[in-house]
Design an enzyme around this catalytic site. Structure first.
Site, PDB file in Angstrom:
ATOM      1  CB  CYS A 252       7.808  16.943  -9.591  1.00 33.83           C
ATOM      2  SG  CYS A 252       9.296  17.436  -8.712  1.00 33.83           S
TER       3      CYS A 252
ATOM      4  CB  CYS B 170      15.547  19.312 -11.036  1.00 39.62           C
ATOM      5  SG  CYS B 170      15.356  17.660 -10.391  1.00 39.62           S
TER       6      CYS B 170
ATOM      7  CB  CYS C 112      13.661  11.583 -11.531  1.00 37.08           C
ATOM      8  SG  CYS C 112      12.568  11.957 -10.165  1.00 37.08           S
TER       9      CYS C 112
ATOM     10  CB  CYS D  80      14.593  14.348  -4.437  1.00 38.71           C
ATOM     11  SG  CYS D  80      12.856  14.331  -4.908  1.00 38.71           S
TER      12      CYS D  80
ATOM     13  CG  HIS E 214      26.281   9.698  10.618  1.00 40.57           C
ATOM     14  ND1 HIS E 214      25.339   9.965  11.578  1.00 40.57           N
ATOM     15  CD2 HIS E 214      27.109   8.756  11.159  1.00 40.57           C
ATOM     16  CE1 HIS E 214      25.577   9.212  12.642  1.00 40.57           C
ATOM     17  NE2 HIS E 214      26.652   8.475  12.413  1.00 40.57           N
TER      18      HIS E 214
ATOM     19  CB  CYS F 255      25.087  15.415  11.166  1.00 34.75           C
ATOM     20  SG  CYS F 255      23.516  15.899  11.887  1.00 34.75           S
TER      21      CYS F 255
ATOM     22  CB  CYS G  87      21.250  11.632  17.181  1.00 36.15           C
ATOM     23  SG  CYS G  87      21.344  10.591  15.736  1.00 36.15           S
TER      24      CYS G  87
ATOM     25  CB  CYS H  87      18.296  10.394  10.523  1.00 31.29           C
ATOM     26  SG  CYS H  87      19.359  11.523   9.611  1.00 31.29           S
TER      27      CYS H  87
ATOM     28  CB  CYS I  73      22.756  18.721   2.947  1.00 31.17           C
ATOM     29  SG  CYS I  73      22.191  18.052   1.388  1.00 31.17           S
TER      30      CYS I  73
ATOM     31  CB  CYS J 131      16.782  17.873   5.740  1.00 31.85           C
ATOM     32  SG  CYS J 131      16.511  18.127   3.987  1.00 31.85           S
TER      33      CYS J 131
ATOM     34  CB  CYS K   6      19.084  13.079   6.006  1.00 27.68           C
ATOM     35  SG  CYS K   6      19.638  12.545   4.358  1.00 27.68           S
TER      36      CYS K   6
ATOM     37  CB  CYS L 205      16.552  13.326  -1.460  1.00 33.46           C
ATOM     38  SG  CYS L 205      17.623  14.757  -1.561  1.00 33.46           S
TER      39      CYS L 205
HETATM   40  S1  SF4 Z   1      20.639  13.351  12.866  1.00 33.74           S
HETATM   41 FE1  SF4 Z   1      21.069  11.852  11.225  1.00 33.74          FE
HETATM   42  S2  SF4 Z   1      22.912  12.564  10.220  1.00 33.74           S
HETATM   43 FE2  SF4 Z   1      22.742  13.662  12.143  1.00 33.74          FE
HETATM   44  S3  SF4 Z   1      23.979  12.463  13.562  1.00 33.74           S
HETATM   45 FE3  SF4 Z   1      21.893  11.732  13.761  1.00 33.74          FE
HETATM   46  S4  SF4 Z   1      21.769   9.999  12.312  1.00 33.74           S
HETATM   47 FE4  SF4 Z   1      23.593  11.167  11.790  1.00 33.74          FE
HETATM   48  S1  SF4 Z   2      17.173  14.593   2.329  1.00 30.98           S
HETATM   49 FE1  SF4 Z   2      19.334  14.437   2.964  1.00 30.98          FE
HETATM   50  S2  SF4 Z   2      20.495  14.519   1.043  1.00 30.98           S
HETATM   51 FE2  SF4 Z   2      18.438  15.265   0.583  1.00 30.98          FE
HETATM   52  S3  SF4 Z   2      18.563  17.512   0.819  1.00 30.98           S
HETATM   53 FE3  SF4 Z   2      17.900  16.679   2.820  1.00 30.98          FE
HETATM   54  S4  SF4 Z   2      19.796  16.382   3.985  1.00 30.98           S
HETATM   55 FE4  SF4 Z   2      20.380  16.624   1.822  1.00 30.98          FE
END
Ligand code: SF4
Ligand code: SF4
Length: 289
Positions: free
Chosen positions: A17, A20, A126, A164, A204, A207, A227, A233, A242, A254, A261, A264
Protein backbone atom coordinates in the site's frame (compact mmCIF):
# COMPACT_ATOMS: atom_id res chain seq x y z
CA UNK A 1 38.52 16.12 3.07
CA UNK A 2 38.60 12.36 2.63
CA UNK A 3 36.62 10.46 0.09
CA UNK A 4 32.94 9.71 0.82
CA UNK A 5 31.85 6.12 0.23
CA UNK A 6 28.74 6.03 -1.94
CA UNK A 7 26.52 3.03 -1.26
CA UNK A 8 24.03 2.54 -4.10
CA UNK A 9 20.52 1.48 -3.11
CA UNK A 10 17.42 0.52 -5.03
CA UNK A 11 13.94 0.54 -3.48
CA UNK A 12 11.37 -1.63 -5.26
CA UNK A 13 7.68 -1.63 -4.42
CA UNK A 14 5.72 -4.81 -5.06
CA UNK A 15 2.22 -5.69 -3.77
CA UNK A 16 1.55 -3.33 -0.90
CA UNK A 17 0.00 0.00 0.00
CA UNK A 18 3.13 2.24 0.01
CA UNK A 19 2.66 2.76 3.74
CA UNK A 20 6.17 1.49 4.47
CA UNK A 21 7.62 4.27 2.32
CA UNK A 22 5.43 6.85 4.02
CA UNK A 23 6.55 5.62 7.43
CA UNK A 24 10.25 5.77 6.53
CA UNK A 25 9.80 9.29 5.11
CA UNK A 26 8.78 10.21 8.68
CA UNK A 27 12.20 9.28 10.07
CA UNK A 28 13.34 11.90 12.58
CA UNK A 29 16.85 11.19 13.93
CA UNK A 30 18.32 11.08 11.32
CA UNK A 31 15.56 12.57 9.20
CA UNK A 32 14.94 11.62 5.59
CA UNK A 33 17.00 14.52 4.28
CA UNK A 34 19.97 13.42 6.40
CA UNK A 35 19.45 9.90 5.15
CA UNK A 36 19.27 10.67 1.45
CA UNK A 37 21.24 13.87 0.96
CA UNK A 38 23.81 14.06 3.74
CA UNK A 39 26.51 11.70 4.88
CA UNK A 40 24.28 9.42 6.96
CA UNK A 41 27.41 8.33 8.83
CA UNK A 42 30.79 10.03 8.62
CA UNK A 43 32.18 9.49 5.11
CA UNK A 44 29.23 7.30 4.10
CA UNK A 45 26.38 8.30 1.85
CA UNK A 46 23.40 6.32 0.59
CA UNK A 47 22.89 6.87 -3.11
CA UNK A 48 19.20 6.00 -3.56
CA UNK A 49 18.92 5.42 -7.29
CA UNK A 50 15.34 4.23 -7.58
CA UNK A 51 12.28 4.84 -5.44
CA UNK A 52 8.87 4.91 -7.17
CA UNK A 53 7.42 7.69 -4.98
CA UNK A 54 10.24 10.16 -4.59
CA UNK A 55 12.42 9.89 -7.68
CA UNK A 56 12.04 12.57 -10.32
CA UNK A 57 12.77 10.27 -13.27
CA UNK A 58 10.10 8.34 -15.11
CA UNK A 59 9.60 5.89 -17.94
CA UNK A 60 12.27 3.94 -19.78
CA UNK A 61 15.10 6.17 -18.65
CA UNK A 62 14.57 5.23 -15.03
CA UNK A 63 14.26 1.52 -15.82
CA UNK A 64 17.73 1.85 -17.33
CA UNK A 65 18.96 2.89 -13.89
CA UNK A 66 17.75 -0.42 -12.48
CA UNK A 67 19.48 -2.41 -15.21
CA UNK A 68 22.67 -0.37 -15.00
CA UNK A 69 22.84 -0.71 -11.20
CA UNK A 70 22.39 -4.47 -11.33
CA UNK A 71 25.23 -4.84 -13.83
CA UNK A 72 27.69 -2.03 -13.08
CA UNK A 73 27.26 -2.18 -9.30
CA UNK A 74 26.91 -5.92 -9.07
CA UNK A 75 27.48 -7.14 -5.50
CA UNK A 76 27.77 -3.55 -4.23
CA UNK A 77 24.23 -2.25 -3.87
CA UNK A 78 21.48 -2.63 -1.31
CA UNK A 79 18.10 -3.79 -2.51
CA UNK A 80 15.13 -2.70 -0.41
CA UNK A 81 11.88 -4.49 -1.20
CA UNK A 82 8.52 -3.23 0.03
CA UNK A 83 5.44 -5.38 -0.59
CA UNK A 84 4.77 -9.04 -1.22
CA UNK A 85 5.61 -10.65 -4.55
CA UNK A 86 2.71 -11.75 -6.83
CA UNK A 87 3.62 -15.08 -8.42
CA UNK A 88 0.37 -16.50 -9.86
CA UNK A 89 0.30 -16.78 -13.67
CA UNK A 90 4.02 -16.00 -13.86
CA UNK A 91 3.59 -12.90 -11.71
CA UNK A 92 1.53 -10.96 -14.25
CA UNK A 93 -0.57 -9.27 -11.51
CA UNK A 94 2.31 -6.97 -10.60
CA UNK A 95 4.47 -5.29 -13.24
CA UNK A 96 7.06 -2.51 -13.37
CA UNK A 97 7.56 -1.18 -16.90
CA UNK A 98 8.06 -3.04 -20.16
CA UNK A 99 10.86 -4.70 -22.08
CA UNK A 100 10.44 -4.88 -25.87
CA UNK A 101 6.73 -4.19 -25.50
CA UNK A 102 6.18 -6.88 -22.88
CA UNK A 103 5.44 -6.16 -19.21
CA UNK A 104 8.25 -6.91 -16.77
CA UNK A 105 6.81 -8.49 -13.67
CA UNK A 106 7.79 -7.57 -10.13
CA UNK A 107 8.77 -11.20 -9.76
CA UNK A 108 11.29 -10.88 -12.61
CA UNK A 109 12.75 -7.65 -11.24
CA UNK A 110 13.04 -9.03 -7.75
CA UNK A 111 14.74 -12.21 -8.94
CA UNK A 112 17.14 -10.26 -11.15
CA UNK A 113 17.96 -7.48 -8.70
CA UNK A 114 18.23 -9.78 -5.64
CA UNK A 115 20.66 -12.08 -7.35
CA UNK A 116 23.18 -9.31 -8.00
CA UNK A 117 22.69 -7.23 -4.82
CA UNK A 118 25.11 -7.08 -1.90
CA UNK A 119 22.19 -7.58 0.49
CA UNK A 120 18.41 -7.46 0.47
CA UNK A 121 16.23 -5.76 3.08
CA UNK A 122 12.63 -7.02 3.04
CA UNK A 123 10.79 -4.04 4.52
CA UNK A 124 7.36 -4.25 6.09
CA UNK A 125 5.14 -7.21 6.89
CA UNK A 126 4.09 -7.81 3.26
CA UNK A 127 7.69 -8.23 2.10
CA UNK A 128 8.83 -10.16 5.17
CA UNK A 129 5.94 -12.57 5.70
CA UNK A 130 3.40 -11.90 2.92
CA UNK A 131 1.14 -9.68 5.06
CA UNK A 132 -2.26 -8.59 3.79
CA UNK A 133 -1.62 -9.39 0.05
CA UNK A 134 -0.86 -13.02 1.01
CA UNK A 135 -3.92 -13.29 3.28
CA UNK A 136 -6.64 -15.73 2.23
CA UNK A 137 -7.76 -16.13 -0.53
CA UNK A 138 -4.53 -14.63 -1.94
CA UNK A 139 -5.82 -14.34 -5.52
CA UNK A 140 -2.48 -13.18 -6.95
CA UNK A 141 -0.38 -15.91 -5.31
CA UNK A 142 1.65 -13.45 -3.23
CA UNK A 143 4.75 -14.71 -1.45
CA UNK A 144 7.29 -13.15 0.88
CA UNK A 145 10.72 -12.06 -0.34
CA UNK A 146 12.34 -14.86 1.69
CA UNK A 147 10.13 -17.45 -0.04
CA UNK A 148 11.15 -16.10 -3.46
CA UNK A 149 14.87 -16.14 -2.61
CA UNK A 150 14.60 -19.69 -1.37
CA UNK A 151 12.48 -20.91 -4.28
CA UNK A 152 14.92 -19.56 -6.86
CA UNK A 153 18.07 -20.56 -4.98
CA UNK A 154 19.24 -16.94 -4.56
CA UNK A 155 21.91 -16.87 -1.86
CA UNK A 156 22.15 -13.09 -1.32
CA UNK A 157 22.03 -12.34 2.43
CA UNK A 158 18.78 -10.79 3.55
CA UNK A 159 17.20 -9.27 6.60
CA UNK A 160 13.51 -9.03 7.49
CA UNK A 161 12.22 -5.76 8.94
CA UNK A 162 8.49 -6.37 9.58
CA UNK A 163 5.73 -4.00 10.64
CA UNK A 164 2.56 -2.64 9.09
CA UNK A 165 4.15 -0.21 8.68
CA UNK A 166 7.73 -0.66 9.94
CA UNK A 167 9.03 1.96 12.36
CA UNK A 168 11.54 4.30 10.64
CA UNK A 169 14.12 3.55 13.35
CA UNK A 170 14.01 -0.17 12.52
CA UNK A 171 14.93 0.59 8.92
CA UNK A 172 17.41 3.39 9.59
CA UNK A 173 19.06 1.43 12.42
CA UNK A 174 19.45 -1.66 10.26
CA UNK A 175 20.86 0.41 7.41
CA UNK A 176 23.26 2.23 9.73
CA UNK A 177 24.50 -1.03 11.20
CA UNK A 178 25.15 -2.43 7.69
CA UNK A 179 27.12 0.71 6.79
CA UNK A 180 29.07 0.67 10.05
CA UNK A 181 29.69 -3.02 10.61
CA UNK A 182 28.82 -4.77 7.37
CA UNK A 183 26.09 -7.33 6.77
CA UNK A 184 24.24 -8.54 9.86
CA UNK A 185 25.77 -11.66 11.40
CA UNK A 186 23.50 -14.66 11.82
CA UNK A 187 23.70 -14.24 15.61
CA UNK A 188 22.32 -10.70 15.28
CA UNK A 189 19.13 -12.00 13.65
CA UNK A 190 16.37 -14.13 15.15
CA UNK A 191 15.03 -17.31 13.53
CA UNK A 192 12.79 -15.17 11.29
CA UNK A 193 15.82 -13.06 10.19
CA UNK A 194 14.63 -9.98 12.13
CA UNK A 195 17.33 -7.85 13.82
CA UNK A 196 17.37 -8.84 17.50
CA UNK A 197 18.16 -5.22 18.31
CA UNK A 198 14.50 -4.33 17.71
CA UNK A 199 12.58 -7.61 17.85
CA UNK A 200 13.90 -9.66 20.76
CA UNK A 201 11.17 -8.91 23.33
CA UNK A 202 7.39 -9.12 23.20
CA UNK A 203 5.18 -6.06 23.46
CA UNK A 204 3.71 -7.65 26.61
CA UNK A 205 7.10 -7.72 28.35
CA UNK A 206 7.45 -3.92 28.19
CA UNK A 207 3.82 -2.80 28.14
CA UNK A 208 2.87 -0.06 30.63
CA UNK A 209 -0.46 -1.90 31.15
CA UNK A 210 1.36 -5.06 32.22
CA UNK A 211 0.67 -4.45 35.91
CA UNK A 212 -3.07 -4.60 35.12
CA UNK A 213 -2.54 -7.92 33.37
CA UNK A 214 -0.65 -9.35 36.34
CA UNK A 215 -3.47 -8.16 38.64
CA UNK A 216 -6.04 -9.65 36.20
CA UNK A 217 -7.68 -6.25 35.74
CA UNK A 218 -8.97 -6.33 32.20
CA UNK A 219 -10.73 -3.58 30.24
CA UNK A 220 -14.16 -4.76 29.08
CA UNK A 221 -14.49 -2.10 26.44
CA UNK A 222 -12.21 0.36 24.65
CA UNK A 223 -11.50 3.52 26.61
CA UNK A 224 -11.47 1.79 30.00
CA UNK A 225 -8.35 1.52 32.11
CA UNK A 226 -6.94 -1.99 32.40
CA UNK A 227 -5.13 -4.51 30.28
CA UNK A 228 -6.51 -4.93 26.77
CA UNK A 229 -5.98 -8.70 26.68
CA UNK A 230 -9.70 -9.58 26.71
CA UNK A 231 -10.27 -7.14 23.84
CA UNK A 232 -7.89 -9.16 21.68
CA UNK A 233 -4.46 -7.59 22.31
CA UNK A 234 -1.71 -9.54 20.49
CA UNK A 235 1.06 -7.99 22.59
CA UNK A 236 1.82 -11.30 24.35
CA UNK A 237 2.77 -13.00 21.06
CA UNK A 238 4.25 -10.06 19.15
CA UNK A 239 7.96 -9.27 19.20
CA UNK A 240 8.88 -5.60 18.79
CA UNK A 241 10.06 -2.66 20.87
CA UNK A 242 7.02 -0.35 20.25
CA UNK A 243 6.31 0.27 23.99
CA UNK A 244 9.78 1.65 24.61
CA UNK A 245 10.51 3.22 21.21
CA UNK A 246 7.02 4.64 20.55
CA UNK A 247 5.85 6.16 17.29
CA UNK A 248 5.41 9.46 15.47
CA UNK A 249 8.36 11.24 16.99
CA UNK A 250 8.08 9.18 20.20
CA UNK A 251 4.64 10.66 21.00
CA UNK A 252 2.56 7.50 21.53
CA UNK A 253 1.95 3.96 20.30
CA UNK A 254 -0.95 1.55 19.73
CA UNK A 255 -1.65 0.38 23.29
CA UNK A 256 -0.72 3.82 24.68
CA UNK A 257 -3.51 5.35 22.61
CA UNK A 258 -6.07 2.83 23.85
CA UNK A 259 -5.98 0.38 20.91
CA UNK A 260 -4.83 -3.21 21.10
CA UNK A 261 -1.60 -4.39 19.50
CA UNK A 262 -2.85 -6.19 16.39
CA UNK A 263 0.40 -8.12 15.98
CA UNK A 264 1.52 -6.32 12.84
CA UNK A 265 5.14 -7.50 13.23
CA UNK A 266 4.17 -11.16 13.63
CA UNK A 267 4.82 -13.86 11.10
CA UNK A 268 1.13 -14.82 11.34
CA UNK A 269 -0.14 -11.33 10.41
CA UNK A 270 -2.85 -11.39 9.10
CA UNK A 271 -4.41 -14.83 8.70
CA UNK A 272 -3.11 -16.65 11.75
CA UNK A 273 -3.47 -13.69 14.07
CA UNK A 274 -7.12 -13.06 13.08
CA UNK A 275 -9.78 -12.39 14.20
CA UNK A 276 -7.84 -9.59 15.81
CA UNK A 277 -10.45 -8.48 18.34
CA UNK A 278 -10.96 -11.92 19.85
CA UNK A 279 -9.11 -12.91 23.03
CA UNK A 280 -6.02 -15.06 22.60
CA UNK A 281 -5.63 -18.29 24.52
CA UNK A 282 -2.97 -17.86 27.21
CA UNK A 283 -1.62 -21.25 26.15
CA UNK A 284 -0.42 -19.53 22.95
CA UNK A 285 1.91 -17.16 24.83
CA UNK A 286 5.62 -17.87 24.38
CA UNK A 287 7.16 -19.48 27.48
CA UNK A 288 9.40 -16.55 28.43
CA UNK A 289 6.49 -14.06 28.76
S1 SF4 B 1 -2.44 -4.41 26.91
FE1 SF4 B 1 -1.67 -6.12 25.66
S2 SF4 B 1 0.55 -6.00 25.75
FE2 SF4 B 1 -0.26 -4.71 27.37
S3 SF4 B 1 -0.26 -6.03 29.17
FE3 SF4 B 1 -2.28 -6.19 28.25
S4 SF4 B 1 -2.12 -7.98 26.87
FE4 SF4 B 1 -0.04 -7.36 27.39
S1 SF4 C 1 0.27 -3.41 16.13
FE1 SF4 C 1 1.70 -4.03 17.77
S2 SF4 C 1 3.63 -4.44 16.70
FE2 SF4 C 1 2.36 -3.25 15.30
S3 SF4 C 1 2.95 -1.09 15.65
FE3 SF4 C 1 1.18 -1.53 17.01
S4 SF4 C 1 2.09 -2.17 18.96
FE4 SF4 C 1 3.71 -2.30 17.40
Amino acid sequence: MGEVLEVPAIWIQAAGCTGCSISILNADYPNIKNLLIDEVLPKKHINLRFHPNIMAGQGEAILEVLKETSTEKKGKYLLIIEGAVPTKDNGIYGVIGEREGKPITMLEWIRELSASAMAVAALGSCATFGGIPKARPNPTGCKSVGEILEEYGIKTPYVNIPGCPPHPDWFVGTLASILLMGLPREEDLDELRRPKLFFSQTIHENCPRRAYYDERKFAKKFGEPGCLYELGCRGPVTYSDCPVRMWNGRVNWCVGSGATCIGCCSEGFLDEISPIYVKLEEAEFPKEV
